[in-house]
Design a protein around this motif. Structure first.
Motif, PDB file in Angstrom:
ATOM      1  N   ARG A 121      -5.305  -1.009  -6.867  1.00  0.00           N
ATOM      2  CA  ARG A 121      -4.794   0.394  -6.907  1.00  0.00           C
ATOM      3  C   ARG A 121      -3.391   0.269  -7.529  1.00  0.00           C
ATOM      4  N   GLY A 122      -3.198   1.103  -8.454  1.00  0.00           N
ATOM      5  CA  GLY A 122      -1.964   1.104  -9.137  1.00  0.00           C
ATOM      6  C   GLY A 122      -1.740   0.354 -10.279  1.00  0.00           C
ATOM      7  N   THR A 123      -2.939  -0.466 -10.525  1.00  0.00           N
ATOM      8  CA  THR A 123      -2.339  -1.364 -11.694  1.00  0.00           C
ATOM      9  C   THR A 123      -2.417  -0.674 -12.960  1.00  0.00           C
ATOM     10  N   THR A 124      -2.993   0.529 -13.168  1.00  0.00           N
ATOM     11  CA  THR A 124      -2.819   1.164 -14.370  1.00  0.00           C
ATOM     12  C   THR A 124      -1.635   2.362 -14.038  1.00  0.00           C
ATOM     13  N   ASP A 125      -2.047   3.032 -12.780  1.00  0.00           N
ATOM     14  CA  ASP A 125      -0.971   4.200 -12.393  1.00  0.00           C
ATOM     15  C   ASP A 125      -0.261   3.996 -11.244  1.00  0.00           C
TER      16      ASP A 125
ATOM     17  N   VAL B  96      -2.143   6.708  -5.361  1.00  0.00           N
ATOM     18  CA  VAL B  96      -2.938   7.759  -4.668  1.00  0.00           C
ATOM     19  C   VAL B  96      -3.781   6.893  -3.685  1.00  0.00           C
ATOM     20  N   PRO B  97      -4.219   7.368  -2.703  1.00  0.00           N
ATOM     21  CA  PRO B  97      -5.165   6.569  -1.617  1.00  0.00           C
ATOM     22  C   PRO B  97      -6.085   5.829  -2.103  1.00  0.00           C
ATOM     23  N   ALA B  98      -6.885   4.741  -1.660  1.00  0.00           N
ATOM     24  CA  ALA B  98      -7.965   4.168  -2.456  1.00  0.00           C
ATOM     25  C   ALA B  98      -9.078   3.987  -0.992  1.00  0.00           C
TER      26      ALA B  98
ATOM     27  N   PRO C 223       0.845  -1.089   0.059  1.00  0.00           N
ATOM     28  CA  PRO C 223      -0.008   0.089  -0.076  1.00  0.00           C
ATOM     29  C   PRO C 223       0.755   1.488  -0.057  1.00  0.00           C
ATOM     30  N   SER C 224       1.703   1.337  -1.196  1.00  0.00           N
ATOM     31  CA  SER C 224       2.575   2.352  -1.146  1.00  0.00           C
ATOM     32  C   SER C 224       1.798   3.843  -1.335  1.00  0.00           C
ATOM     33  N   VAL C 225       1.156   4.269  -0.614  1.00  0.00           N
ATOM     34  CA  VAL C 225       0.141   5.672  -0.940  1.00  0.00           C
ATOM     35  C   VAL C 225       1.413   6.824  -0.754  1.00  0.00           C
ATOM     36  N   ALA C 226       1.366   7.762  -1.753  1.00  0.00           N
ATOM     37  CA  ALA C 226       1.993   8.803  -1.791  1.00  0.00           C
ATOM     38  C   ALA C 226       2.024   9.668  -0.285  1.00  0.00           C
ATOM     39  N   GLY C 227       3.305  10.024   0.076  1.00  0.00           N
ATOM     40  CA  GLY C 227       3.469  10.714   1.327  1.00  0.00           C
ATOM     41  C   GLY C 227       3.801   9.876   2.514  1.00  0.00           C
ATOM     42  N   LYS C 228       3.473   8.621   2.171  1.00  0.00           N
ATOM     43  CA  LYS C 228       3.983   7.684   3.398  1.00  0.00           C
ATOM     44  C   LYS C 228       5.228   6.908   3.229  1.00  0.00           C
ATOM     45  N   PRO C 229       5.888   6.260   4.092  1.00  0.00           N
ATOM     46  CA  PRO C 229       7.361   5.788   3.939  1.00  0.00           C
ATOM     47  C   PRO C 229       7.184   4.366   2.805  1.00  0.00           C
TER      48      PRO C 229
END
Length: 374
Positions: free
Chosen positions: A97-101, A73-75, A14-20
């Motif tokens: 989440r993230g499969t395309t982007d 992005v968050p999901a 879950p590599s959401v932007a802004g997180k480690p």
């Protein structure tokens, strides 16, 4: 591991932007090292997230960079049909989440590495994987700054944002900012004793709307839709109750600029209007949130011709969304967009990519390897 196994592993982070991003960076780094790639981890100034740079082939010879971002992005949307961080397949569609982007592109590039490593590449292929692209391309500038010590000057950069595997030569630049107005609270029956932050913000909002209208008169670039730069107020907030003078109000703005126009400069008239409120006793805070330059690659650029050969289609002039490609071009490198998937599926519930798109992208990268082995 094939491309589907790799994508499954990447989506699970879950590599959401802004997180480690240590977990996903660790896995990719270990995978690449296992395939014999030379991998360099590039910690960012935040201390808890990193870029990755890997090379297959001779680093001291000009080659090509495959660029992508590890963050998503968050999901949190309730409309997801299944867990966004557990890849689910239905026929051709791979959901998550993230499969395309844009973990699909990362998976295709990683799946191609064993093939690339098995060839004697005369020109290297580098993988440049960044962090925090989704919150303003914050990670990649640190990677770009290190390129001179990591490799010979690249012949081109392929940024794998979803484009239906059709190369794209241009996009608009962007700048976003947040303005906070602080006034003085009090009872609404005595407006003369307070400073209404929402009323003050109305002046700033009006200035933004005026600029929005002014920009419709040009300059124009017919490659884009719309063909002119734009500015919008995206989020506004403030106040507690109708009978309390609001002592704070916040406005988030963004500008998108055609090539040749400075996106931050488009916000300047609004910033000036905000700062003028200080003379009335308000406290004004203007904070840049994100910025990246436009991309405008000449149609005769060698990397554009190469992508035309690899994809079998003439590169498109431009798209409406932005990428890290503009930052690579600003650093003096020819950059172009080309990746699997459709941007219309990104940033929404039940994001998906097609299995055929993944395979097609992997084959394109392997074809690039054949070009670099010649």
């Amino acid at each position: 591991m094939d491309v589907f196994d790799i994508l499954d592993r990447l989506v699970a982070f879950p590599s959401v932007a802004g997180k480690p991003n240590g977990d996903i960076a660790d896995w990719i780094e270990a995978y690449l090292a296992q395939q014999g790639a030379k991998v360099t981890r590039l910690p960012g100034p935040e201390g808890d997230r990193s870029n990755l740079f890997a090379t297959i082939g001779p680093a001291d010879v000009p080659g090509y960079i495959l660029s992508g971002h590890m963050d998503v992005v968050p999901a949190a949307e309730p409309q997801w049909s299944s867990s966004p961080f557990a890849m689910r397949q239905e026929g051709e569609r791979l959901y998550g989440r993230g499969t395309t982007d844009m973990k699909g592109f990362l998976a295709a590039a990683l799946a191609a590495v064993p093939i690339l490593a098995g060839r004697r590449l005369a020109k290297p292929i580098h993988l440049a994987f960044s962090y925090d692209e989704e919150i303003g391309c914050r990670g990649v500038p640190h990677l770009i700054a290190r390129l001179p010590e990591l490799c010979a000057r690249p012949l081109g950069v392929i940024v794998g944002e979803p484009s239906g595997l059709r190369a794209v030569r241009g996009h608009k630049g962007k700048a976003a900012a947040r303005v906070v107005i602080k006034g003085r609270s009090g009872h609404s029956s005595r407006p003369d004793l307070g400073l209404n932050a929402i009323h003050a913000m109305a002046d700033i909002l009006s200035a933004a709307v005026r600029e929005t209208e002014r920009l419709t008169h040009g300059p124009f670039d017919p490659a884009f839709e719309p063909a002119y730069s734009s500015l919008q107020a995206g989020v506004i907030s403030g106040g507690q109750s109708v009978n309390i003078i609001p002592d704070s109000s916040t406005l988030d703005l963004e500008a998108r600029a055609v090539p040749g126009v400075d996106p931050a400069g488009l916000l300047a008239p609004v910033k000036a209007k905000a700062e003028a409120l200080a003379a009335q006793g308000y406290v004004v805070e203007w904070t840049p949130v994100s910025a990246y330059p436009a991309l405008s690659l000449h149609q005769d650029a060698p990397v554009a011709a190469l992508l035309g050969e690899l994809t079998g289609e003439t590169p498109l002039a431009a798209v409406s969304y932005g990428t890290e490609a503009g930052l690579y071009q600003a650093a003096g490198l020819d950059a172009i967009i080309c990746g699997p998937g459709d941007i219309a599926r990104a940033h929404k519930p039940d994001e998906y990519i097609l299995a055929s798109e993944l395979i097609g992208c992997q084959r394109m990268i392997e074809a690039l390897g054949m070009h670099c082995a010649a």
